[in-house]
Design a protein around this motif. Structure first.
Motif, PDB file in Angstrom:
ATOM      1  N   UNK A  21      14.638  15.343  -2.422  1.00 30.08           N
ATOM      2  CA  UNK A  21      13.999  16.179  -1.417  1.00 30.08           C
ATOM      3  C   UNK A  21      14.844  16.409  -0.177  1.00 30.08           C
ATOM      4  N   UNK A  22      16.004  15.801  -0.118  1.00 30.50           N
ATOM      5  CA  UNK A  22      16.836  15.926   1.090  1.00 30.50           C
ATOM      6  C   UNK A  22      17.594  17.242   1.098  1.00 30.50           C
ATOM      7  N   UNK A  63       0.859  -1.185   0.000  1.00 29.99           N
ATOM      8  CA  UNK A  63       0.000   0.000   0.000  1.00 29.99           C
ATOM      9  C   UNK A  63       0.898   1.238   0.000  1.00 29.99           C
ATOM     10  N   UNK A  64       0.950   1.928  -1.132  1.00 27.84           N
ATOM     11  CA  UNK A  64       1.952   2.989  -1.305  1.00 27.84           C
ATOM     12  C   UNK A  64       1.808   4.137  -0.309  1.00 27.84           C
ATOM     13  N   UNK A  65       0.587   4.465   0.046  1.00 26.82           N
ATOM     14  CA  UNK A  65       0.403   5.579   0.966  1.00 26.82           C
ATOM     15  C   UNK A  65       1.046   5.365   2.317  1.00 26.82           C
ATOM     16  N   UNK A  66       1.318   4.112   2.671  1.00 27.04           N
ATOM     17  CA  UNK A  66       1.881   3.791   3.975  1.00 27.04           C
ATOM     18  C   UNK A  66       3.379   3.507   3.920  1.00 27.04           C
ATOM     19  N   UNK A  86      11.093   9.020   6.832  1.00 31.76           N
ATOM     20  CA  UNK A  86      10.721   8.704   8.207  1.00 31.76           C
ATOM     21  C   UNK A  86       9.248   8.709   8.535  1.00 31.76           C
ATOM     22  N   UNK A  87       8.382   8.982   7.542  1.00 31.70           N
ATOM     23  CA  UNK A  87       6.941   8.960   7.811  1.00 31.70           C
ATOM     24  C   UNK A  87       6.204   8.467   6.572  1.00 31.70           C
ATOM     25  N   UNK A  88       4.989   7.933   6.723  1.00 32.58           N
ATOM     26  CA  UNK A  88       4.260   7.413   5.575  1.00 32.58           C
ATOM     27  C   UNK A  88       4.050   8.476   4.489  1.00 32.58           C
TER      28      UNK A  88
END
Length: 200
Positions: free
Chosen positions: A199-200, A23-26, A31-33
């Motif tokens: 994005x880092x 499940x991609x959203x999770x 460090x977070x879904x």
């Protein structure tokens, strides 16, 4: 405020076959879904948020927003999400975004609503311009009038699930964003790694 006219719909109802069915959203992103990044960037742009998901309903409900499931069977794609989103949309406009694009533009709603109202369109979708000038449609980033529900359901009843075919059925236009990374999404583990580096 224009945001009061808009309901945000985060699309998290896909199979994610290229990610092994996860499940991609999770999936963790920095460090977070992934869905948390989508919520954070969409929330200031809309009046309220809906989450379209077909599994892990309890986990998505944890974020405090209504979770709505497709009414069509077998993970029918983004148009099925659009349909159920329109059914539950209590504002004049519905803004859709996938759950796996954590860098979505912070001016997405503003720019798309400006074009839709200025040109009296039914629907506006995003496009991105690459460094080389190539423009790519980003059709799952879409702003539409809530009056399109019946037209969309009639279209789906014919068995056509292709999003570009649907756009041809209504008065649609696009807004070109000169920010290709803003629409980057995650379809493979390699793309997830690349996006985290960007994005880092």
């Amino acid at each position: 405020m224009s945001s009061q006219k808009i309901t945000g719909l985060i699309l998290a109802g896909g199979r994610a076959q290229r990610m092994g069915g996860i499940d991609k959203g999770l999936i963790p992103f920095r460090g977070k879904p992934l869905i948390e990044s989508a919520i954070e960037r969409l929330k200031p742009q809309v009046d309220t948020i809906l989450i379209n998901a077909n599994r892990n309903i309890t986990k998505y409900a944890h974020y405090g927003y209504p979770v709505i499931m497709d009414e069509t069977p077998d993970f029918s794609g983004p148009l099925a999400g659009f349909s159920i989103g329109l059914k539950h949309c209590a504002t004049p406009y519905l803004l859709t975004s996938p759950c796996d694009s954590p860098l979505l533009p912070l001016d997405l709603a503003e720019r798309m609503l400006t074009k839709l109202e200025a040109e009296n369109l039914d629907l506006v979708y995003a496009s991105s311009e690459e460094v080389n000038g190539k423009v790519w449609a980003q059709p799952v980033f879409c702003l539409m009038r809530n009056t399109l529900e019946h037209l969309l359901n009639d279209f789906l009843s014919k068995g056509d699930l292709k999003i570009d075919h649907w756009f041809k059925e209504v008065f649609s236009g696009t807004v070109v964003f000169n920010a290709p990374h803003a629409f980057a999404n995650v379809n493979t583990p390699q793309e997830l790694d690349a996006l985290e580096k960007i994005s880092s």
